[in-house]
Enzyme design. Structure first.
Site, PDB file in Angstrom:
ATOM      1  N   CYS A 236      72.245  40.419  41.551  1.00  0.00           N
ATOM      2  CA  CYS A 236      73.203  39.636  42.341  1.00  0.00           C
ATOM      3  C   CYS A 236      73.970  40.506  43.327  1.00  0.00           C
ATOM      4  O   CYS A 236      74.622  41.473  42.922  1.00  0.00           O
ATOM      5  CB  CYS A 236      74.177  38.947  41.391  1.00  0.00           C
TER       6      CYS A 236
ATOM      7  N   TRP B  89      73.289  33.181  33.411  1.00  0.00           N
ATOM      8  CA  TRP B  89      72.932  34.538  33.026  1.00  0.00           C
ATOM      9  C   TRP B  89      72.864  34.755  31.516  1.00  0.00           C
ATOM     10  O   TRP B  89      73.726  34.332  30.768  1.00  0.00           O
ATOM     11  CB  TRP B  89      73.922  35.522  33.648  1.00  0.00           C
TER      12      TRP B  89
ATOM     13  N   THR C 222      79.026  32.357  36.913  1.00  0.00           N
ATOM     14  CA  THR C 222      78.676  33.356  37.917  1.00  0.00           C
ATOM     15  C   THR C 222      79.026  34.771  37.476  1.00  0.00           C
ATOM     16  O   THR C 222      79.887  34.992  36.640  1.00  0.00           O
ATOM     17  CB  THR C 222      79.393  33.059  39.246  1.00  0.00           C
ATOM     18  N   VAL C 223      78.300  35.719  38.064  1.00  0.00           N
ATOM     19  CA  VAL C 223      78.648  37.138  38.005  1.00  0.00           C
ATOM     20  C   VAL C 223      79.061  37.557  39.415  1.00  0.00           C
ATOM     21  O   VAL C 223      78.598  36.976  40.388  1.00  0.00           O
ATOM     22  CB  VAL C 223      77.453  38.003  37.516  1.00  0.00           C
TER      23      VAL C 223
ATOM     24  N   TYR D 172      71.732  32.980  52.538  1.00  0.00           N
ATOM     25  CA  TYR D 172      71.601  31.834  51.628  1.00  0.00           C
ATOM     26  C   TYR D 172      71.565  30.522  52.402  1.00  0.00           C
ATOM     27  O   TYR D 172      70.865  29.582  52.012  1.00  0.00           O
ATOM     28  CB  TYR D 172      72.752  31.828  50.618  1.00  0.00           C
TER      29      TYR D 172
END
Length: 363
Positions: free
Chosen positions: A65, A98, A132-133, A196
């Site tokens: 990421c 994740w 999210t990370v 993106y």
């Protein structure tokens, strides 16, 4: 590695816009860690401040990421390895996000959880947004503290000073703060998120608009780097870290997978030299795992790549060739800055390219 043959598979992740422009959800857990509080303290805006304490928090990231990569680079440059532990999720995941499938027993060795989702649910049982990370998790309670990647990186620089390495770099000099903020905003919308917007566009028109914005911005970066060594001032700043994590993924992933294919970064002379210089510094190239990066994008984004075939190329060994950035004034960090030492045991990338082994010898 997780696949859809796994009985625990909950379904492929969904990212692409169904019908038009890709819109990123930018609502995060906006809590901060601060040296100005001694206990978790509610703020008027509904967020909380958590006390600054070495050994209390674990940074959960993923090599794949780019947003997490910023935090990993900054933690290493600032010398916070002993203060903030690092947990790394694997590159592939299902719709629940994740997992720690690279760790023994497929659980994080400190938190004892199999999915990052568990840390979010420990604090917010009905958490409605993406898992999210990067995320900072309180080790003792296994609760997520924040996933606001922007303020997290800024706080590593500005708030965690008592635990930084002696001689840590100044990545956010006050005299350049306004320019850093202006460039960060432009880079986010048109480059970091711009790739993106291309890859996850749901219509031809939305894709072409995003493509035009992206390449207008990349041409601007190429021109700017033709007159100065770094994006702001005479040394590396937070802005360079933000830009690096997208540019380093461009040729292996965004060029083909996200249809950003006007040119490769290796073909843009100023960006090429800029990436070479950064990649060869400790904190940048030694935290970049091209295998995990490609596995994530090409295997998780089945809306774009339903076969999950991961490309073998491209050859990225040009990153270790000599660069010409010395033709400009400036140097990576100000005089007196102490560079990071060897990576802590267990934090080495799992899939070093042959040319990356030169980095360990060089550092």
């Amino acid at each position: 590695m997780s696949t859809n043959s796994n009985p625990d598979w909950a379904g492929d992740a969904k990212n692409a816009s169904p019908d038009g422009e890709f819109i990123r959800d930018t609502n995060y857990i906006e809590d901060r860690i601060s040296g100005r509080v001694s206990e978790v303290t509610a703020q008027e805006n509904g967020t909380f401040r958590w006390p600054l304490e070495s050994g209390r928090y674990r940074l959960i990231a993923a090599r794949a990421c780019p947003w997490a990569h910023r935090a990993v680079i900054t933690r290493r440059l600032m010398g916070l390895e002993d203060a903030i532990s690092l947990g790394l999720a694997g590159p592939t995941h299902d719709i629940r996000s994740w997992t720690f499938d690279l760790d023994p027993g497929e659980v994080d060795p400190v938190l004892g959880i199999a999915r990052l989702q568990e840390a979010y649910f420990n604090r917010y049982p009905d958490y409605p947004r993406g898992i999210t990370v990067p995320a900072l998790v309180e080790e003792s309670t296994k609760r997520v503290v924040t996933n606001d990647y922007s303020s997290m990186v800024r706080d590593f620089i500005k708030e965690w000073t008592p635990f930084q390495r002696a001689g840590a770099p100044n990545l956010y000099p006050d005299e350049h703060a306004a320019e850093i903020e202006e460039l960060n905003d432009y880079i986010f919308h048109n480059i970091n998120n711009g790739v993106y917007r291309c890859g996850f566009a749901g219509s031809q028109d939305a894709y072409e608009k995003a493509y035009a914005d992206l390449w207008e911005a990349l041409d601007w970066v190429e021109k700017r780097l033709g007159t100065q060594r770094y994006m702001v001032g005479d040394h590396i700043t937070e802005t360079d870290i933000r830009l690096f994590v997208t540019l380093i993924r461009f040729d292996p992933v965004y060029y083909s997978h996200f249809k950003c294919s006007r040119a490769k970064m290796a073909e843009m002379p100023n960006i090429r030299g800029y990436l070479q210089e950064l990649f060869q510094l400790p904190g940048f190239g030694d935290t970049t795992d091209f295998t995990e990066i490609k596995q994530h994008y090409f295997m998780v984004h089945t809306e774009i790549n339903p076969t999950k075939i991961v490309p073998v190329g491209p050859n990225m060994d040009w990153l270790m060739q000599p660069h010409d950035r010395g033709r400009f004034s400036g140097q990576p960090f100000a005089a007196g800055t102490q560079l990071p030492g060897p990576l802590p045991a267990g934090e080495e990338i799992k899939n070093p390219e042959p040319f990356q082994r030169q980095l360990a010898a060089k550092h």
